[in-house]
Write an enzyme that holds these catalytic residues in place. Structure first.
Site, PDB file in Angstrom:
ATOM      1  CG  ASP A   1      -1.851   1.200   1.212  1.00 36.40           C
ATOM      2  OD1 ASP A   1      -1.439   2.308   0.826  1.00 36.40           O
ATOM      3  OD2 ASP A   1      -3.024   1.004   1.548  1.00 36.40           O
ATOM      4  CG  HIS A   2       1.357   4.401  -3.108  1.00 34.15           C
ATOM      5  ND1 HIS A   2       0.078   4.138  -3.504  1.00 34.15           N
ATOM      6  CD2 HIS A   2       1.491   5.754  -3.183  1.00 34.15           C
ATOM      7  CE1 HIS A   2      -0.528   5.269  -3.818  1.00 34.15           C
ATOM      8  NE2 HIS A   2       0.304   6.272  -3.625  1.00 34.15           N
TER       9      HIS A   2
ATOM     10  CD  GLU B   1      -6.322  10.987  -6.264  1.00 35.03           C
ATOM     11  OE1 GLU B   1      -5.291  10.811  -6.914  1.00 35.03           O
ATOM     12  OE2 GLU B   1      -7.241  10.170  -6.200  1.00 35.03           O
TER      13      GLU B   1
ATOM     14  CG  ASP C   1      -8.489   3.770  -7.008  1.00 35.47           C
ATOM     15  OD1 ASP C   1      -7.587   2.948  -7.269  1.00 35.47           O
ATOM     16  OD2 ASP C   1      -8.386   4.992  -7.253  1.00 35.47           O
TER      17      ASP C   1
ATOM     18  CG  HIS D   1      -4.304   4.544  -0.639  1.00 30.86           C
ATOM     19  ND1 HIS D   1      -3.374   3.533  -0.649  1.00 30.86           N
ATOM     20  CD2 HIS D   1      -4.521   4.843  -1.944  1.00 30.86           C
ATOM     21  CE1 HIS D   1      -3.049   3.247  -1.901  1.00 30.86           C
ATOM     22  NE2 HIS D   1      -3.735   4.017  -2.704  1.00 30.86           N
TER      23      HIS D   1
HETATM   24  C1  BG6 Z   1      -3.650   4.926  -6.190  1.00 23.66           C
HETATM   25  C2  BG6 Z   1      -4.997   5.004  -6.835  1.00 23.66           C
HETATM   26  O1  BG6 Z   1      -3.576   3.788  -5.369  1.00 23.66           O
HETATM   27  O2  BG6 Z   1      -3.429   6.078  -5.412  1.00 23.66           O
HETATM   28  C3  BG6 Z   1      -5.114   6.253  -7.682  1.00 23.66           C
HETATM   29  O3  BG6 Z   1      -5.208   3.864  -7.655  1.00 23.66           O
HETATM   30  C4  BG6 Z   1      -4.743   7.479  -6.878  1.00 23.66           C
HETATM   31  O4  BG6 Z   1      -6.429   6.389  -8.210  1.00 23.66           O
HETATM   32  C5  BG6 Z   1      -3.418   7.278  -6.153  1.00 23.66           C
HETATM   33  O5  BG6 Z   1      -4.659   8.576  -7.761  1.00 23.66           O
HETATM   34  C6  BG6 Z   1      -3.141   8.419  -5.188  1.00 23.66           C
HETATM   35  O6  BG6 Z   1      -1.844   8.301  -4.703  1.00 23.66           O
HETATM   36  P1  BG6 Z   1      -0.969   9.590  -4.328  1.00 23.66           P
HETATM   37  O7  BG6 Z   1       0.329   9.019  -3.860  1.00 23.66           O
HETATM   38  O8  BG6 Z   1      -0.865  10.403  -5.573  1.00 23.66           O
HETATM   39  O9  BG6 Z   1      -1.735  10.296  -3.248  1.00 23.66           O
END
Ligand code: BG6
Length: 497
Positions: free
Chosen positions: A183-184, A222, A241, A246
């Site tokens: 989970d980045h 976003e 998503d 997240h």
């Molecule tokens: C991803 C989603 O996991 O996270 C995207 O699939 C989203 O839809 C993105 O835009 C958001 O990540 P960050 O790091 O830009 O906040």
């Protein structure tokens, strides 16, 4: 972290993730001398390529996506010597045997046996790849020789049943300890800092409970729309998503109990315990506690954008949500009665993630004549991105002869304190996976518990089309229904600035 010599094998090497995130992350780790003394990177994919042609392609991608520019030619030249390509179909055992020979040809036991398999593929291929790796003698469940680890990307299934199935496929040939679910958000510095902030200070934790916290708001907004990802998004929607992973991850870090240590298992135990304390949603409570939204055409940052239903690969009567807001309760001693409001959406006015802890109002207002009956409540905001920092809002006297009070802020900014140090989440995550530390990865029971929550919401939505109050114009802070969600309890969303 010490990382033993190893090989990183990327499945789905021709994909976007490899070019945008994985190779830039590995290049930066190398540049910063964090890669082990000996390592190899092998891209495994269907297309015909040579080591040379793949390196050229990656170099072009790096020029575009690297977080530091220009790319350092000398560092790249050295790095590229470690990069190889292996052509193969995911279902073809012969290709895996060829991969095995390639690994053996490096002439170093560690490069042959210490293997990080990065599955940047569709989840429907996880099972097949893992089985083939096992059949080719590259993956050993008990790691008798060296270590082998599997890193998997999201989406990890599309509901609880599919996640359970994927977990079954992965753990058939690998131990759960060998599986690293990404989970980045957990790779982001500021997300990691939530625990450091809570458990390395003595003054905040005593406030961090139902006695003083009125409610919590978590916003991940976003300013981008779904862009070219309409096909994927029609299957996913904002709930799968963003919320499943997240938002629930950030919420767990904010709400969990102190772990017995900072090791992977104690931290993940507490996160699971927290997720399990979230009050289950029923069909009736979904209607009251969860709001969906979908954007129609509107102006974002001065530019007219089309509505979601007009995006490529999106059905013209799609009911898929591009926005979700939730009101969740956590039934445990610490949080009983404290609402956690979570929201996320596409095409909102700006891209920002923050956590806001709003404290209870003062018991009595002494300045009613000057400020009305309400003072602005105290609030602590953790800004996860951008302008990473923490600020505390309290009331202060406006200088002058009148007795007026207004909110003021104490702020900490990462940039001014530490300088601009912005490693990409993937750098940290790849390094941790190579080092074998699973703290920043999602455990099996964690992913399954989160899907349970998401499934109950989807069930509540089943067969119910979006209502008028759930559409929002692109470039606004979401549908009116989301404001109603808070106003019932006398709360209002605080938008990131
Ligand atoms: C991803 C989603 O996991 O996270 C995207 O699939 C989203 O839809 C993105 O835009 C958001 O990540 P960050 O790091 O830009 O906040």
């Amino acid at each position: 972290k010490t990382v033993e010599p190893c090989s990183v094998v990327i499945f789905g090497a021709s994909g976007d993730l490899t070019a945008r995130k994985l190779i830039p992350a590995l290049y930066h780790l190398f540049k910063e001398k964090q890669m082990p003394g000996e390592f190899r990177i092998i891209g495994f994919a269907r297309r015909e390529k040579t080591d040379e042609s793949w390196r050229t392609e990656l170099r072009e991608a790096l020029d575009q996506f690297s977080r530091t520019k220009p790319v350092d030619d000398a560092v790249w030249a050295e790095f590229a010597k470690h990069v190889h390509y292996c052509k193969g179909e995911f279902g073809d055992l012969e290709a895996y045997k060829k991969l095995e020979q390639q690994l053996a040809s490096f002439g170093n036991e560690a490069l042959r046996n210490n293997l990080l398999f990065y599955l940047a593929t569709s989840p429907s291929q996880f099972g097949e790849v893992v089985e083939m790796l096992h059949n080719a003698g590259l993956l050993h469940k008990n790691e008798e020789k060296g270590w082998q680890r599997i890193v998997v990307e999201k989406p990890f299934g599309h509901d609880l049943a599919s996640a359970v199935q994927l977990n079954g496929e992965l753990t058939k040939y690998a131990h759960e300890k060998q599986v690293f679910r990404i989970d980045h958000y957990l790779g982001k510095e500021t997300v990691q800092n939530i625990l450091m902030f809570r458990f390395s200070n003595s003054i905040f934790e005593p406030l961090w409970n139902r006695n003083l916290v009125d409610h919590v708001q978590i916003t991940v907004s976003e300013s981008l729309g779904v862009g070219g990802r309409g096909g994927y998004y029609e299957e996913a929607g904002a709930l799968r998503d963003m919320v499943q992973n997240h938002l629930l991850q950030v919420m767990s870090l904010v709400g969990m109990e102190p772990p017995v240590s900072l090791d992977a298992e104690p931290i993940r135990d507490e996160k699971v315990k927290f997720l399990k304390s979230i009050r289950p949603l029923t069909e009736a409570s979904v209607g009251k506690q969860v709001v969906r939204g979908q954007y129609f055409a509107g102006v974002v940052n001065g530019e007219m954008k089309q509505g979601y239903r007009q995006e490529p690969k999106v059905k013209s009567d799609s009911n898929v949500e591009t926005y979700v807001a939730l009101k969740l309760f956590v039934d445990n001693w610490r949080w009983s009665g404290v609402p956690f409001y979570l929201r996320t959406g596409k095409y909102l006015p700006l891209s920002a993630s923050e956590v806001r802890i709003q404290f209870r109002p003062t018991p009595h207002v002494l300045f009613a004549a000057q400020c009305g009956t309400k003072l602005d409540p105290n609030a602590l905001t953790l800004r996860l991105q951008p302008n990473e920092g923490i600020s505390l809002r309290f009331n202060g006297k406006v200088p002058g002869t009148s007795t007026s009070v207004r909110p003021v802020r104490m702020s900490f900014s990462y940039n001014s304190e530490f300088g601009a140090y912005t490693p990409e989440a993937y750098e940290r995550l790849l390094l941790e996976a190579m080092a074998g530390d699973a703290t920043l990865f999602i455990r099996r029971d964690e992913v399954e518990t989160a899907w349970g929550i998401v499934d109950s919401i989807r069930k509540g939505w089943e067969g119910k089309p979006l209502t008028n109050r759930e559409f929002y114009s692109a470039g606004t802070w979401g549908p009116v229904a989301a404001d109603d969600l808070l106003s019932q309890a006398g709360h209002v969303w605080r938008d990131p600035q």
